[in-house]
Design a protein around this motif. Structure first.
Motif, PDB file in Angstrom:
ATOM      1  N   TYR A 271       0.770  -0.793  -0.064  1.00  0.00           N
ATOM      2  CA  TYR A 271       0.354   0.185  -0.409  1.00  0.00           C
ATOM      3  C   TYR A 271       1.047   1.712   0.137  1.00  0.00           C
ATOM      4  CZ  TYR A 271      -3.046   4.203   1.717  1.00  0.00           C
ATOM      5  OH  TYR A 271      -3.379   4.809   1.431  1.00  0.00           O
ATOM      6  N   PRO A 272       1.926   1.478   1.035  1.00  0.00           N
ATOM      7  CA  PRO A 272       2.533   2.956   1.062  1.00  0.00           C
ATOM      8  C   PRO A 272       3.080   2.966  -0.288  1.00  0.00           C
ATOM      9  CG  PRO A 272       3.160   1.296   2.770  1.00  0.00           C
ATOM     10  CD  PRO A 272       2.214   0.557   1.706  1.00  0.00           C
ATOM     11  N   ILE A 273       3.570   1.661  -1.299  1.00  0.00           N
ATOM     12  CA  ILE A 273       4.631   1.731  -2.089  1.00  0.00           C
ATOM     13  C   ILE A 273       3.802   2.287  -3.410  1.00  0.00           C
ATOM     14  CG2 ILE A 273       5.314   0.306  -4.384  1.00  0.00           C
ATOM     15  CD1 ILE A 273       7.061  -0.926  -2.325  1.00  0.00           C
ATOM     16  N   MET A 274       2.665   1.790  -3.967  1.00  0.00           N
ATOM     17  CA  MET A 274       1.518   2.500  -4.664  1.00  0.00           C
ATOM     18  C   MET A 274       0.446   3.360  -4.056  1.00  0.00           C
ATOM     19  SD  MET A 274      -1.301  -1.113  -4.764  1.00  0.00           S
ATOM     20  CE  MET A 274      -2.284  -0.364  -5.719  1.00  0.00           C
ATOM     21  N   ARG A 275       0.764   3.479  -3.136  1.00  0.00           N
ATOM     22  CA  ARG A 275       0.521   5.391  -2.575  1.00  0.00           C
ATOM     23  C   ARG A 275       1.571   6.333  -3.228  1.00  0.00           C
ATOM     24  NH1 ARG A 275      -0.714   7.188   3.123  1.00  0.00           N
ATOM     25  NH2 ARG A 275      -1.755   9.346   2.885  1.00  0.00           N
ATOM     26  N   ILE A 276       2.874   5.807  -3.593  1.00  0.00           N
ATOM     27  CA  ILE A 276       3.773   6.967  -3.373  1.00  0.00           C
ATOM     28  C   ILE A 276       3.489   7.214  -5.727  1.00  0.00           C
ATOM     29  CG2 ILE A 276       6.361   7.122  -4.378  1.00  0.00           C
ATOM     30  CD1 ILE A 276       6.735   5.603  -1.183  1.00  0.00           C
ATOM     31  N   TYR A 277       3.180   5.947  -5.444  1.00  0.00           N
ATOM     32  CA  TYR A 277       3.579   6.656  -7.853  1.00  0.00           C
ATOM     33  C   TYR A 277       1.987   6.858  -7.432  1.00  0.00           C
ATOM     34  CZ  TYR A 277       7.177   3.753  -8.243  1.00  0.00           C
ATOM     35  OH  TYR A 277       8.930   2.886  -8.850  1.00  0.00           O
ATOM     36  N   ALA A 278       0.629   6.486  -6.829  1.00  0.00           N
ATOM     37  CA  ALA A 278      -0.275   7.326  -7.399  1.00  0.00           C
ATOM     38  C   ALA A 278      -0.497   8.418  -6.797  1.00  0.00           C
ATOM     39  CB  ALA A 278      -1.296   6.375  -6.143  1.00  0.00           C
ATOM     40  N   ASN A 279      -0.012   9.461  -5.386  1.00  0.00           N
ATOM     41  CA  ASN A 279       0.899  10.459  -5.509  1.00  0.00           C
ATOM     42  C   ASN A 279       1.564  11.176  -6.851  1.00  0.00           C
ATOM     43  OD1 ASN A 279      -0.666  10.231  -3.670  1.00  0.00           O
ATOM     44  ND2 ASN A 279       0.561  10.487  -1.625  1.00  0.00           N
ATOM     45  N   LYS A 280       2.590  10.388  -7.452  1.00  0.00           N
ATOM     46  CA  LYS A 280       3.479  10.891  -8.737  1.00  0.00           C
ATOM     47  C   LYS A 280       2.707  10.982  -9.783  1.00  0.00           C
ATOM     48  CE  LYS A 280       7.802   8.768  -9.291  1.00  0.00           C
ATOM     49  NZ  LYS A 280       8.215   7.948  -9.606  1.00  0.00           N
ATOM     50  N   ALA A 281       1.016  10.445 -10.110  1.00  0.00           N
ATOM     51  CA  ALA A 281       0.604  10.496 -11.080  1.00  0.00           C
ATOM     52  C   ALA A 281      -0.025  11.618 -10.849  1.00  0.00           C
ATOM     53  CB  ALA A 281      -0.653   9.328 -10.916  1.00  0.00           C
ATOM     54  N   THR A 282      -0.497  11.872  -9.724  1.00  0.00           N
ATOM     55  CA  THR A 282      -1.676  12.819  -9.655  1.00  0.00           C
ATOM     56  C   THR A 282      -0.837  13.855  -9.637  1.00  0.00           C
ATOM     57  OG1 THR A 282      -2.812  11.687  -8.093  1.00  0.00           O
ATOM     58  CG2 THR A 282      -3.182  13.864  -8.200  1.00  0.00           C
ATOM     59  N   ASN A 283       0.425  14.537  -8.872  1.00  0.00           N
ATOM     60  CA  ASN A 283       0.516  15.889  -9.211  1.00  0.00           C
ATOM     61  C   ASN A 283       1.717  15.991 -10.294  1.00  0.00           C
ATOM     62  OD1 ASN A 283       0.823  15.612  -6.005  1.00  0.00           O
ATOM     63  ND2 ASN A 283       2.924  15.135  -6.428  1.00  0.00           N
ATOM     64  N   ASP A 284       1.385  14.667 -11.274  1.00  0.00           N
ATOM     65  CA  ASP A 284       2.112  15.004 -12.455  1.00  0.00           C
ATOM     66  C   ASP A 284       1.012  16.077 -13.473  1.00  0.00           C
ATOM     67  OD1 ASP A 284       4.349  14.793 -12.443  1.00  0.00           O
ATOM     68  OD2 ASP A 284       4.609  12.213 -12.761  1.00  0.00           O
ATOM     69  N   THR A 285      -0.844  15.110 -12.807  1.00  0.00           N
ATOM     70  CA  THR A 285      -1.466  15.400 -14.037  1.00  0.00           C
ATOM     71  C   THR A 285      -1.700  16.886 -13.703  1.00  0.00           C
ATOM     72  OG1 THR A 285      -2.466  12.774 -14.005  1.00  0.00           O
ATOM     73  CG2 THR A 285      -4.086  14.665 -14.025  1.00  0.00           C
ATOM     74  N   GLY A 286      -1.651  16.857 -11.967  1.00  0.00           N
ATOM     75  CA  GLY A 286      -2.640  18.048 -11.972  1.00  0.00           C
ATOM     76  C   GLY A 286      -1.665  19.207 -12.062  1.00  0.00           C
ATOM     77  N   THR A 287       0.478  19.488 -12.236  1.00  0.00           N
ATOM     78  CA  THR A 287       0.655  20.453 -12.832  1.00  0.00           C
ATOM     79  C   THR A 287       1.094  19.875 -13.944  1.00  0.00           C
ATOM     80  OG1 THR A 287       2.153  18.909 -11.956  1.00  0.00           O
ATOM     81  CG2 THR A 287       2.236  20.040 -10.293  1.00  0.00           C
ATOM     82  N   HIS A 288       0.755  19.210 -14.507  1.00  0.00           N
ATOM     83  CA  HIS A 288       1.095  18.870 -16.223  1.00  0.00           C
ATOM     84  C   HIS A 288       2.676  19.165 -16.482  1.00  0.00           C
ATOM     85  CE1 HIS A 288      -2.459  20.091 -17.531  1.00  0.00           C
ATOM     86  NE2 HIS A 288      -2.654  20.958 -16.421  1.00  0.00           N
ATOM     87  N   GLY A 289       3.028  18.400 -14.857  1.00  0.00           N
ATOM     88  CA  GLY A 289       4.735  18.082 -15.521  1.00  0.00           C
ATOM     89  C   GLY A 289       5.356  19.684 -14.913  1.00  0.00           C
ATOM     90  N   ALA A 290       5.181  20.643 -14.752  1.00  0.00           N
ATOM     91  CA  ALA A 290       6.075  21.765 -14.799  1.00  0.00           C
ATOM     92  C   ALA A 290       6.171  23.241 -13.685  1.00  0.00           C
ATOM     93  CB  ALA A 290       5.410  22.870 -15.866  1.00  0.00           C
ATOM     94  N   THR A 291       5.562  22.694 -12.221  1.00  0.00           N
ATOM     95  CA  THR A 291       5.033  22.997 -10.938  1.00  0.00           C
ATOM     96  C   THR A 291       6.134  22.525  -9.834  1.00  0.00           C
ATOM     97  OG1 THR A 291       3.021  21.797  -9.828  1.00  0.00           O
ATOM     98  CG2 THR A 291       2.807  23.828 -11.795  1.00  0.00           C
TER      99      THR A 291
END
Length: 434
Positions: free
Chosen positions: A180-200
């Motif tokens: 669960y912690p590992i999946m949460r890390i990768y999920a947060n990475k995907a959320t951050n990439d989507t939310g910031t469009h990879g540039a913030t």
């Protein structure tokens, strides 16, 4: 002439023995397949007995009532201090399956360049196997067959139940503590990439420390302090800030501690102490502590009604979980598409690479006298490497809101292939230990 017939007769006998083992392995897999098919039918829109609402209600009953009752009652009844001393390697073996699966999943993600939102379910599906209801069905069913290669059916069934429940309890702990912690890390990475469009770039302040995130929003950085000379900073690592030419230097020890803190920060204690985990703790406690065991378990135990009630509540766990698997697989038929390369990669990891490594690991442990000579125990340890992904991975994907429909597609294909894979590997494992 007689010398020439001997190898032929020997090969025929080997083929017959292997065929008999194949039939023994096929029967429990067919039982799982039939019950899963019933769940799939009940989940169809025309019948809708296991629709979204009904499935959620049944899943809650299994999660909060049935499964914990099964774990606490069976662990208390089958696990003692002596047996735990004999079965300790199973804790290590299950952990090895999780570590190997997650490492192979990381390699698969890098090779296939999987999208960010799919990395979390891929890691989960490769790391965690279905250590619960499948073993609870397969192991007792193998023992009950007339031509079982293991011990007397009554003794075999008792040991099989102990191995299966211990595997289920250990798997539940590792899933919420490690996967669960590992999946949460990768999920947060995907959320951050989507939310910031990879540039913030975001600044997070926690206590007295300030963390600066890189452009993917996942690598926290600490400002370099207390480094007066270049000789004292030989182990420092350089990171580039987003939109700036500046470089932040972080000492290697600080960076290591920071990653450990980041990982432990993703451990959700509420999820870690899930009902199944708490039930496992109480089950171990009751089974190991003799005075408590005598009070609850046995025909003359004064509080045997409590144990009998828990055992009664645990009986619907296996059919309920299997029906839920079938109903959830129906979502895979309606889910979004996943690249064939990813599905083939996950299937190769779970059904080819891991079982092959499992044979080597268990045989090596047996060679060094770690697991003993119990054929059923060795069979269980090997089988833990050949199981399809745990259904809890779908639950975690829903909690993290990432790759839910894709996870259903992965589950559909992996469980479809598991029908053949489990039969073949079970036959090979029984042949190796018998």
């Amino acid at each position: 002439m007689r010398a020439k017939k001997l190898p032929l007769e020997f090969s025929e006998q080997v083929c017959m023995d292997f065929l008999a083992l194949f039939i023994e392995a096929l029967m429990p897999v067919l039982e799982i397949l039939l019950v899963t098919a019933v769940g799939l039918v009940l989940g169809m829109e025309r019948i809708n007995l296991l629709g979204a609402i009904s499935r959620q209600s049944l899943n809650s009953l299994v999660f909060f009532v049935f499964s914990p009752s099964l774990i606490v009652s069976d662990l208390a009844d089958t696990i003692t201090l002596d047996s735990l001393g004999t079965l300790w390697f199973m804790l290590v073996n299950v952990l090895i399956t999780f570590l190997i699966g997650s490492a192979l999943a990381w390699i698969l993600v890098k090779i296939t360049r999987a999208p960010q939102h799919l990395q979390s379910p891929i890691i989960g599906c490769c790391a965690a196997g279905n250590l619960g209801n499948l073993l609870l069905i397969i192991l007792p069913a193998v023992c009950e067959e007339d031509d079982s290669p293991f011990a007397d059916s009554s003794v075999c069934s008792t040991d099989a139940e102990a191995y299966a429940v211990l595997s289920m309890a250990i798997g539940a702990i590792y899933i919420w503590c490690y996967v669960y912690p590992i999946m949460r890390i990768y999920a947060n990475k995907a959320t951050n990439d989507t939310g910031t469009h990879g540039a913030t770039t975001r600044d997070n302040i926690s206590g007295e420390n300030s963390y600066l995130h890189s452009e993917i929003g996942t690598e926290p950085l600490l400002p370099s302090e207390g480094c007066p000379s270049s000789e004292e900073c030989m182990d420092q690592v350089e990171f580039h800030f987003t939109g700036s030419e500046r470089k932040a230097k972080v000492m290697f020890l600080e960076k290591t501690m920071l990653h450990l803190k980041k990982l432990t920060g993703h451990v959700d204690l509420k999820k870690l102490f899930a009902p199944s985990t708490i039930a496992a703790i109480f089950g171990f406690l009751i089974g190991i502590v003799s005075p408590i065991r005598k009070v609850l378990i046995g025909d003359d135990a004064p509080l045997r009604a409590i144990y009998n009630s828990a055992s009664l509540l645990g009986e619907p766990t296996i059919p309920s979980m299997t029906l839920i698997i079938g109903a959830n697989l129906l979502r895979g038929l309606q889910g979004a598409g996943v690249r064939p390369a990813l599905i083939v990669g996950i299937i190769a990891i779970r059904y080819i690479i891991m079982p092959s490594l499992g044979i080597i690991i268990v045989k090596a442990a047996n060679h060094f006298g770690i697991v003993g000579s119990d054929a059923l125990y060795q069979f269980t340890l090997m089988l833990q490497y050949a199981l399809p992904p745990a259904m809890n991975i779908g639950t975690i994907s829903q909690l993290l809101e990432t790759g839910e429909s894709e996870c259903s597609v992965i589950m559909l294909w992996t469980y479809a292939v598991a029908t053949f894979s489990l039969t073949i590997w079970s036959t090979i494992f029984m042949w190796l230990v018998s």
